[in-house]
Design a protein around this motif. Structure first.
Motif, mmCIF file in Angstrom:
data_model
loop_
_atom_site.group_PDB
_atom_site.id
_atom_site.type_symbol
_atom_site.label_atom_id
_atom_site.label_comp_id
_atom_site.label_asym_id
_atom_site.label_seq_id
_atom_site.Cartn_x
_atom_site.Cartn_y
_atom_site.Cartn_z
ATOM 1 N N UNK A 147 0.828 -1.201 0.000
ATOM 2 C CA UNK A 147 0.000 0.000 0.000
ATOM 3 C C UNK A 147 0.865 1.253 0.000
ATOM 4 N N UNK A 148 1.957 1.215 0.793
ATOM 5 C CA UNK A 148 2.878 2.349 0.829
ATOM 6 C C UNK A 148 3.555 2.573 -0.505
ATOM 7 N N UNK A 149 3.955 1.475 -1.174
ATOM 8 C CA UNK A 149 4.596 1.582 -2.483
ATOM 9 C C UNK A 149 3.629 2.166 -3.516
ATOM 10 N N UNK A 150 2.380 1.744 -3.455
ATOM 11 C CA UNK A 150 1.376 2.246 -4.393
ATOM 12 C C UNK A 150 1.140 3.739 -4.182
ATOM 13 N N UNK A 151 1.148 4.151 -2.917
ATOM 14 C CA UNK A 151 0.988 5.574 -2.619
ATOM 15 C C UNK A 151 2.159 6.372 -3.187
ATOM 16 N N UNK A 152 3.377 5.818 -3.025
ATOM 17 C CA UNK A 152 4.560 6.482 -3.592
ATOM 18 C C UNK A 152 4.417 6.640 -5.099
ATOM 19 N N UNK A 153 3.985 5.563 -5.765
ATOM 20 C CA UNK A 153 3.861 5.607 -7.217
ATOM 21 C C UNK A 153 2.802 6.618 -7.648
ATOM 22 N N UNK A 154 1.730 6.716 -6.898
ATOM 23 C CA UNK A 154 0.693 7.711 -7.211
ATOM 24 C C UNK A 154 1.258 9.118 -7.098
ATOM 25 N N UNK A 155 2.082 9.342 -6.084
ATOM 26 C CA UNK A 155 2.696 10.668 -5.920
ATOM 27 C C UNK A 155 3.711 10.948 -7.035
ATOM 28 N N UNK A 156 4.460 9.924 -7.417
ATOM 29 C CA UNK A 156 5.415 10.082 -8.519
ATOM 30 C C UNK A 156 4.674 10.446 -9.802
ATOM 31 N N UNK A 157 3.539 9.796 -10.031
ATOM 32 C CA UNK A 157 2.741 10.077 -11.223
ATOM 33 C C UNK A 157 2.272 11.527 -11.256
ATOM 34 N N UNK A 158 2.167 12.151 -10.084
ATOM 35 C CA UNK A 158 1.760 13.566 -10.011
ATOM 36 C C UNK A 158 2.966 14.508 -10.062
ATOM 37 N N UNK A 159 4.164 13.939 -10.270
ATOM 38 C CA UNK A 159 5.361 14.756 -10.396
ATOM 39 C C UNK A 159 6.048 15.081 -9.080
ATOM 40 N N UNK A 160 5.779 14.299 -8.029
ATOM 41 C CA UNK A 160 6.351 14.535 -6.705
ATOM 42 C C UNK A 160 7.785 13.996 -6.673
ATOM 43 N N UNK A 161 8.773 14.893 -6.699
ATOM 44 C CA UNK A 161 10.175 14.474 -6.754
ATOM 45 C C UNK A 161 10.642 13.843 -5.439
ATOM 46 N N UNK A 162 10.063 14.261 -4.319
ATOM 47 C CA UNK A 162 10.419 13.641 -3.038
ATOM 48 C C UNK A 162 9.974 12.177 -3.026
ATOM 49 N N UNK A 163 8.787 11.909 -3.557
ATOM 50 C CA UNK A 163 8.305 10.525 -3.650
ATOM 51 C C UNK A 163 9.219 9.714 -4.572
ATOM 52 N N UNK A 164 9.677 10.348 -5.651
ATOM 53 C CA UNK A 164 10.576 9.663 -6.575
ATOM 54 C C UNK A 164 11.891 9.313 -5.878
ATOM 55 N N UNK A 165 12.391 10.239 -5.056
ATOM 56 C CA UNK A 165 13.622 9.972 -4.303
ATOM 57 C C UNK A 165 13.423 8.788 -3.354
ATOM 58 N N UNK A 166 12.270 8.726 -2.708
ATOM 59 C CA UNK A 166 11.983 7.610 -1.793
ATOM 60 C C UNK A 166 11.880 6.294 -2.562
ATOM 61 N N UNK A 167 11.237 6.347 -3.729
ATOM 62 C CA UNK A 167 11.115 5.148 -4.558
ATOM 63 C C UNK A 167 12.495 4.678 -5.011
ATOM 64 N N UNK A 168 13.349 5.622 -5.364
ATOM 65 C CA UNK A 168 14.718 5.319 -5.785
ATOM 66 C C UNK A 168 15.463 4.592 -4.663
ATOM 67 N N UNK A 169 15.397 5.150 -3.459
ATOM 68 C CA UNK A 169 16.082 4.542 -2.316
ATOM 69 C C UNK A 169 15.537 3.153 -2.019
ATOM 70 N N UNK A 170 14.260 2.980 -2.249
ATOM 71 C CA UNK A 170 13.593 1.719 -1.940
ATOM 72 C C UNK A 170 13.984 0.607 -2.919
ATOM 73 N N UNK A 171 14.119 0.953 -4.199
ATOM 74 C CA UNK A 171 14.249 -0.079 -5.232
ATOM 75 C C UNK A 171 15.612 -0.134 -5.927
ATOM 76 N N UNK A 172 16.452 0.880 -5.749
ATOM 77 C CA UNK A 172 17.681 0.972 -6.554
ATOM 78 C C UNK A 172 18.562 -0.266 -6.446
ATOM 79 N N UNK A 173 18.799 -0.754 -5.239
ATOM 80 C CA UNK A 173 19.701 -1.895 -5.070
ATOM 81 C C UNK A 173 19.141 -3.152 -5.725
ATOM 82 N N UNK A 174 17.834 -3.383 -5.570
ATOM 83 C CA UNK A 174 17.229 -4.586 -6.162
ATOM 84 C C UNK A 174 17.255 -4.516 -7.686
#
Length: 201
Positions: free
Chosen positions: A22-49
């Protein structure tokens, strides 16, 4: 599996996997709205994998880092196309990463094959060659102009990573800067370059 979830529901304990999704989906929704902070969080979450998956396909650390950045640009541009009913954010991102890595491997092989055919045939096409050179020089000038819009620190990091071929770790060492800071500079620099070059979201 279902029994464990039912047990958690009875005990009042949260389903951590569901909470995370649910948290990941919320991040993606914010990214879709152009939220760069959400994009940074998504990057930190998924970059290594994502990097790990790409590296397994490509076997080249430097190119794997480059493809990983391309994957995140894809995620930024196509975030509005994500639909939770089709799967999790992680699985969607990993699918994009795998496709990108495979495409890069195929492209590299195609280039090798084409060069081998040209070497064997020794058939030059002057007009095509000149046309390609003009297009290449125009693109290079456009990229240089856009690089000038970056901050000095972003431009320095991007230059080392993408024009001189250093890995992120080497860039961090050369600039005497924490690796996380270098990754942030590169991510922000790529976003700014994308906007300057007119890449559509």
């Amino acid at each position: 599996m279902h029994g464990a979830r039912a047990e958690r529901a009875r005990s009042g304990k949260p389903d951590l996997r569901a909470v995370a999704q649910s948290g990941h989906q919320d991040l993606m929704s914010r990214v879709a709205r152009g939220d760069e902070q959400a994009f940074a969080e998504l990057y930190d979450l998924l970059a290594d994998r994502i990097y790990g998956l790409v590296l397994r396909v490509m076997r080249d650390p430097a190119q794997s880092e480059e493809v990983t950045q391309e994957v995140f640009i894809d995620l930024w541009r196509t975030a509005s196309r994500f639909h939770s009913e089709r799967g999790s954010v992680t699985s969607w991102a990993m699918t994009i990463a795998h496709r990108r890595a495979v495409d890069r491997v195929r492209s590299a092989q195609s280039t090798v094959d084409r060069e081998a055919r040209m070497a064997a045939g020794q058939q030059d096409t002057p007009f095509d060659s000149v046309s390609d050179e003009v297009a290449s020089r125009f693109e290079q000038r456009q990229v240089r102009n856009c690089l000038d819009t970056l901050t000095e620190l972003q431009r320095e990091s991007v230059g080392l990573a993408y024009y001189q071929g250093y890995t992120y770790g080497e860039v961090a060492t050369l600039l005497d800067t924490p690796l996380g800071t270098v990754k942030t500079r590169l991510r922000d620099g790529l976003i700014r370059l994308r906007d300057c070059l007119g890449v559509s979201k």
